[in-house]
Design a protein around this motif. Structure first.
Motif, PDB file in Angstrom:
ATOM      1  N   ARG A   6       0.821  -1.207   0.000  1.00 42.93           N
ATOM      2  CA  ARG A   6       0.000   0.000   0.000  1.00 42.93           C
ATOM      3  C   ARG A   6       0.856   1.259   0.000  1.00 42.93           C
ATOM      4  NH1 ARG A   6      -3.107  -3.036   3.765  1.00 42.93           N
ATOM      5  NH2 ARG A   6      -2.058  -1.942   5.481  1.00 42.93           N
ATOM      6  N   ALA A   7       2.057   1.172   0.566  1.00 49.88           N
ATOM      7  CA  ALA A   7       2.928   2.341   0.639  1.00 49.88           C
ATOM      8  C   ALA A   7       3.543   2.688  -0.703  1.00 49.88           C
ATOM      9  CB  ALA A   7       4.034   2.097   1.670  1.00 49.88           C
ATOM     10  N   ARG A   8       3.615   1.729  -1.601  1.00 43.71           N
ATOM     11  CA  ARG A   8       4.188   1.999  -2.917  1.00 43.71           C
ATOM     12  C   ARG A   8       3.212   2.824  -3.740  1.00 43.71           C
ATOM     13  NH1 ARG A   8       5.077  -3.819  -5.009  1.00 43.71           N
ATOM     14  NH2 ARG A   8       5.811  -2.756  -6.890  1.00 43.71           N
ATOM     15  N   PRO A   9       3.703   3.806  -4.498  1.00 47.72           N
ATOM     16  CA  PRO A   9       2.782   4.606  -5.333  1.00 47.72           C
ATOM     17  C   PRO A   9       2.159   3.739  -6.423  1.00 47.72           C
ATOM     18  CG  PRO A   9       5.074   5.081  -5.878  1.00 47.72           C
ATOM     19  CD  PRO A   9       5.101   4.223  -4.645  1.00 47.72           C
ATOM     20  N   GLU A  10       0.877   3.998  -6.691  1.00 46.13           N
ATOM     21  CA  GLU A  10       0.161   3.227  -7.715  1.00 46.13           C
ATOM     22  C   GLU A  10       0.016   4.059  -8.978  1.00 46.13           C
ATOM     23  OE1 GLU A  10      -3.973   0.675  -8.227  1.00 46.13           O
ATOM     24  OE2 GLU A  10      -4.010   2.553  -7.080  1.00 46.13           O
ATOM     25  N   ILE A  11       0.267   3.433 -10.117  1.00 45.00           N
ATOM     26  CA  ILE A  11       0.041   4.054 -11.414  1.00 45.00           C
ATOM     27  C   ILE A  11      -0.903   3.149 -12.199  1.00 45.00           C
ATOM     28  CG2 ILE A  11       1.064   4.749 -13.611  1.00 45.00           C
ATOM     29  CD1 ILE A  11       3.561   5.551 -12.145  1.00 45.00           C
ATOM     30  N   VAL A  12      -2.009   3.711 -12.648  1.00 41.00           N
ATOM     31  CA  VAL A  12      -3.021   2.951 -13.373  1.00 41.00           C
ATOM     32  C   VAL A  12      -2.834   3.176 -14.877  1.00 41.00           C
ATOM     33  CG1 VAL A  12      -5.483   2.551 -13.720  1.00 41.00           C
ATOM     34  CG2 VAL A  12      -4.624   3.178 -11.453  1.00 41.00           C
ATOM     35  N   VAL A  13      -2.672   2.078 -15.587  1.00 41.55           N
ATOM     36  CA  VAL A  13      -2.493   2.115 -17.040  1.00 41.55           C
ATOM     37  C   VAL A  13      -3.734   1.507 -17.683  1.00 41.55           C
ATOM     38  CG1 VAL A  13      -1.085   1.363 -18.995  1.00 41.55           C
ATOM     39  CG2 VAL A  13       0.007   1.919 -16.811  1.00 41.55           C
ATOM     40  N   LEU A  38       6.145  -3.713 -16.944  1.00 39.06           N
ATOM     41  CA  LEU A  38       6.367  -2.331 -16.532  1.00 39.06           C
ATOM     42  C   LEU A  38       7.278  -2.272 -15.307  1.00 39.06           C
ATOM     43  CD1 LEU A  38       2.737  -0.960 -16.999  1.00 39.06           C
ATOM     44  CD2 LEU A  38       4.758  -0.342 -18.341  1.00 39.06           C
ATOM     45  N   ALA A  39       7.088  -3.199 -14.369  1.00 33.39           N
ATOM     46  CA  ALA A  39       7.969  -3.246 -13.206  1.00 33.39           C
ATOM     47  C   ALA A  39       9.402  -3.554 -13.611  1.00 33.39           C
ATOM     48  CB  ALA A  39       7.454  -4.288 -12.215  1.00 33.39           C
ATOM     49  N   TRP A  48       1.954  -1.226 -10.246  1.00 31.43           N
ATOM     50  CA  TRP A  48       1.321  -1.026 -11.542  1.00 31.43           C
ATOM     51  C   TRP A  48      -0.038  -1.726 -11.571  1.00 31.43           C
ATOM     52  CZ3 TRP A  48       3.623   2.396 -14.634  1.00 31.43           C
ATOM     53  CH2 TRP A  48       4.989   2.623 -14.471  1.00 31.43           C
ATOM     54  N   THR A  49      -1.061  -0.997 -11.980  1.00 28.08           N
ATOM     55  CA  THR A  49      -2.404  -1.556 -12.137  1.00 28.08           C
ATOM     56  C   THR A  49      -2.827  -1.363 -13.587  1.00 28.08           C
ATOM     57  OG1 THR A  49      -2.984  -1.029  -9.852  1.00 28.08           O
ATOM     58  CG2 THR A  49      -4.803  -1.444 -11.385  1.00 28.08           C
ATOM     59  N   VAL A  50      -3.268  -2.450 -14.226  1.00 28.35           N
ATOM     60  CA  VAL A  50      -3.640  -2.408 -15.645  1.00 28.35           C
ATOM     61  C   VAL A  50      -5.142  -2.612 -15.764  1.00 28.35           C
ATOM     62  CG1 VAL A  50      -3.309  -3.451 -17.921  1.00 28.35           C
ATOM     63  CG2 VAL A  50      -1.367  -3.281 -16.326  1.00 28.35           C
ATOM     64  N   ARG A  51      -5.791  -1.709 -16.491  1.00 26.98           N
ATOM     65  CA  ARG A  51      -7.217  -1.813 -16.758  1.00 26.98           C
ATOM     66  C   ARG A  51      -7.438  -2.008 -18.261  1.00 26.98           C
ATOM     67  NH1 ARG A  51      -8.249  -2.846 -11.844  1.00 26.98           N
ATOM     68  NH2 ARG A  51      -8.416  -1.137 -10.355  1.00 26.98           N
ATOM     69  N   GLU A  52      -8.440  -2.840 -18.580  1.00 28.36           N
ATOM     70  CA  GLU A  52      -8.797  -3.052 -19.990  1.00 28.36           C
ATOM     71  C   GLU A  52     -10.104  -2.347 -20.305  1.00 28.36           C
ATOM     72  OE1 GLU A  52      -8.393  -7.135 -21.640  1.00 28.36           O
ATOM     73  OE2 GLU A  52      -7.848  -7.639 -19.568  1.00 28.36           O
ATOM     74  N   GLY A  53     -10.246  -1.913 -21.540  1.00 28.00           N
ATOM     75  CA  GLY A  53     -11.491  -1.276 -21.945  1.00 28.00           C
ATOM     76  C   GLY A  53     -11.699  -1.385 -23.436  1.00 28.00           C
ATOM     77  N   TRP A  54     -12.918  -1.109 -23.864  1.00 28.50           N
ATOM     78  CA  TRP A  54     -13.269  -1.093 -25.282  1.00 28.50           C
ATOM     79  C   TRP A  54     -13.271   0.323 -25.803  1.00 28.50           C
ATOM     80  CZ3 TRP A  54     -18.268  -4.543 -25.493  1.00 28.50           C
ATOM     81  CH2 TRP A  54     -17.891  -5.892 -25.368  1.00 28.50           C
ATOM     82  N   TRP A  80      -7.552   7.117 -15.107  1.00 28.77           N
ATOM     83  CA  TRP A  80      -6.310   6.410 -15.358  1.00 28.77           C
ATOM     84  C   TRP A  80      -5.173   7.428 -15.396  1.00 28.77           C
ATOM     85  CZ3 TRP A  80      -8.628   3.662 -20.233  1.00 28.77           C
ATOM     86  CH2 TRP A  80      -9.530   2.681 -19.828  1.00 28.77           C
ATOM     87  N   ASP A  81      -3.985   6.967 -15.082  1.00 24.88           N
ATOM     88  CA  ASP A  81      -2.817   7.863 -15.167  1.00 24.88           C
ATOM     89  C   ASP A  81      -2.342   8.019 -16.607  1.00 24.88           C
ATOM     90  OD1 ASP A  81      -2.182   8.495 -12.279  1.00 24.88           O
ATOM     91  OD2 ASP A  81      -2.211   6.309 -12.202  1.00 24.88           O
ATOM     92  N   VAL A  82      -2.268   6.930 -17.330  1.00 21.18           N
ATOM     93  CA  VAL A  82      -1.948   6.964 -18.756  1.00 21.18           C
ATOM     94  C   VAL A  82      -2.851   5.949 -19.454  1.00 21.18           C
ATOM     95  CG1 VAL A  82       0.455   7.691 -18.457  1.00 21.18           C
ATOM     96  CG2 VAL A  82      -0.093   5.257 -18.526  1.00 21.18           C
ATOM     97  N   ALA A  83      -2.993   6.109 -20.758  1.00 25.10           N
ATOM     98  CA  ALA A  83      -3.842   5.174 -21.519  1.00 25.10           C
ATOM     99  C   ALA A  83      -3.180   4.867 -22.853  1.00 25.10           C
ATOM    100  CB  ALA A  83      -5.233   5.758 -21.742  1.00 25.10           C
ATOM    101  N   ILE A  84      -3.321   3.614 -23.262  1.00 24.84           N
ATOM    102  CA  ILE A  84      -2.786   3.142 -24.539  1.00 24.84           C
ATOM    103  C   ILE A  84      -3.940   2.567 -25.346  1.00 24.84           C
ATOM    104  CG2 ILE A  84      -1.118   1.643 -25.684  1.00 24.84           C
ATOM    105  CD1 ILE A  84       0.220   3.642 -23.865  1.00 24.84           C
ATOM    106  N   CYS A  85      -4.034   2.954 -26.605  1.00 27.92           N
ATOM    107  CA  CYS A  85      -5.070   2.430 -27.491  1.00 27.92           C
ATOM    108  C   CYS A  85      -4.441   1.485 -28.508  1.00 27.92           C
ATOM    109  CB  CYS A  85      -5.773   3.575 -28.212  1.00 27.92           C
ATOM    110  SG  CYS A  85      -6.960   3.040 -29.472  1.00 27.92           S
TER     111      CYS A  85
END
Length: 368
Positions: A6-13, A38-39, A48-54, A80-85
């Motif tokens: 929990r102490a580590r910073p989270e980045i959502v991709v 990514l790590a 690192w947290t990865v989310r999927e979407g349409w 999200w912090d960054v997004a890739i399409c």
């Protein structure tokens, strides 16, 4: 989750696939191990947290900037912090195939899967961590340790591309392929993305009709005598005419030809039509080989050598069976074109590069 986690910073991709067809498959496979990559390649001290979407079922066709704007809106909405399409659209910049483009201002990037050629998943796995690294570095995100290092360069990991700096956005970068090699790889990638195996399975009724026509031809002694008078070059011409006619018939009968309009540029329409034609050509060529193999087997099993010798009034060998099967396959391909009219419209239209059916089985995480 432990206290140290929990102490580590989270980045959502966020990884968005548009349309949710072939790109969704690539996105699912990429997301499965993206956090670990990514790590390993960006920062191991980040969670690192990865989310999927349409994305849209029918993706935007009015340029990469429109795609990036839509993606930026999705990134903001979903926090999200960054997004890739990932998209199957063939993108261009200054008449060169565009492989990827990033925008530090919007904190998003887009990857054109066809521009990666045949090995698209390998290319995506190589490119996306570097794109995320570049976006976070250019945005001066303090959660990623910089230590004075430069972000990894994607051009060194993906073959035959180079980086150019965008003019309108100070943090905008493009990775493009050469006009010659890149265009060839783009066309190969378009056929790969269009899934010719699906087109082949979709033409099953055509193949069944062609086998029926071939069976009738094999039982006709006039066809035996006709094959005797034809040599290899003539049979090749007949075969090419039959295959070309079949592809043209499929395109015309099922309205697969893309026309330029306000959303689709003439260049994009040409690429779509070329992708459709190449996909159908590959599918029909494989169907022809299957038909030819079946015709050879049927001819050798059903037509006794003595019967064929009496009809041709000379000794025969296996070459005569091959020539007969070759002619019958070409004639049956023309008959199969009639059978293609019985195919399910949705199944055949799936071979059109610009056609995207409603997705089945893909779940957008924002709906979960």
């Amino acid at each position: 989750m432990s206290h140290s986690e929990r102490a580590r910073p989270e980045i959502v991709v966020g990884v968005v696939a548009t349309p949710p067809d072939h790109p969704a498959r690539a996105a699912a496979q990429l997301a499965a191990d993206l956090a670990g990559r990514l790590a390993e390649r960006v920062d191991a001290d980040v969670r690192w947290t990865v989310r999927e979407g349409w994305g849209e079922v029918a993706p935007r066709r009015d340029g990469v900037e429109a795609l990036l704007d839509d993606l930026a809106q999705r990134r903001t909405d979903d926090r999200w912090d960054v997004a890739i399409c990932l998209t199957d659209l063939p993108l261009h910049t200054e008449r060169m195939p565009l492989v990827a483009q990033s925008s530090a201002r919007r904190r998003v990037a887009v990857v054109s899967l066809p521009a990666l050629g045949l090995r698209q998943l390998r290319g995506v796995r190589a490119a996306v961590p570097d794109l995320v690294d570049r976006l976070l570095t250019d945005a001066s995100d303090e959660r990623v340790a910089s230590a004075g290092r430069a972000p990894a360069e994607m051009a060194s990991r993906v073959a035959a591309i180079h980086r150019v700096v965008g003019e309108g956005d100070a943090g905008e970068l493009r990775w493009v392929a050469s006009r010659l090699i890149g265009r060839g790889r783009l066309l190969i990638g378009m056929v790969r993305a269009n899934r010719p195996g699906r087109a082949l399975l979709g033409l099953s009724k055509l193949l069944v009709g062609a086998f029926g026509t071939a069976a009738i031809g094999l039982g006709n002694s006039s066809v035996w005598q006709l094959s005797e008078g034809l040599d290899g070059p003539r049979l090749t011409v007949i075969m090419l005419i039959a295959l070309t006619g079949l592809v043209a018939w499929l395109i015309i009968a099922h309205d697969l030809w893309e026309k330029p309009d306000q959303e689709t540029s003439a260049e994009l329409a040409r690429l779509f039509n070329l992708g459709t034609t190449l996909t159908l050509t590959l599918a029909t060529a494989v169907s022809y080989l299957v038909l030819f193999a079946g015709a050879v087997l049927a001819a050798t099993l059903l037509i006794d050598t003595s019967v064929l010798e009496r009809a041709l009034q000379r000794p025969v060998d296996f070459t005569d069976y091959l020539m007969l099967a070759w002619l019958v396959s070409s004639l049956a391909t023309v008959g199969g074109a009639i059978g293609s009219g019985l195919e399910d419209e949705e199944t055949v239209r799936a071979a059109a590069y610009g056609y995207h059916p409603e997705p089945d089985g893909w779940r957008d995480e924002k709906d979960g």
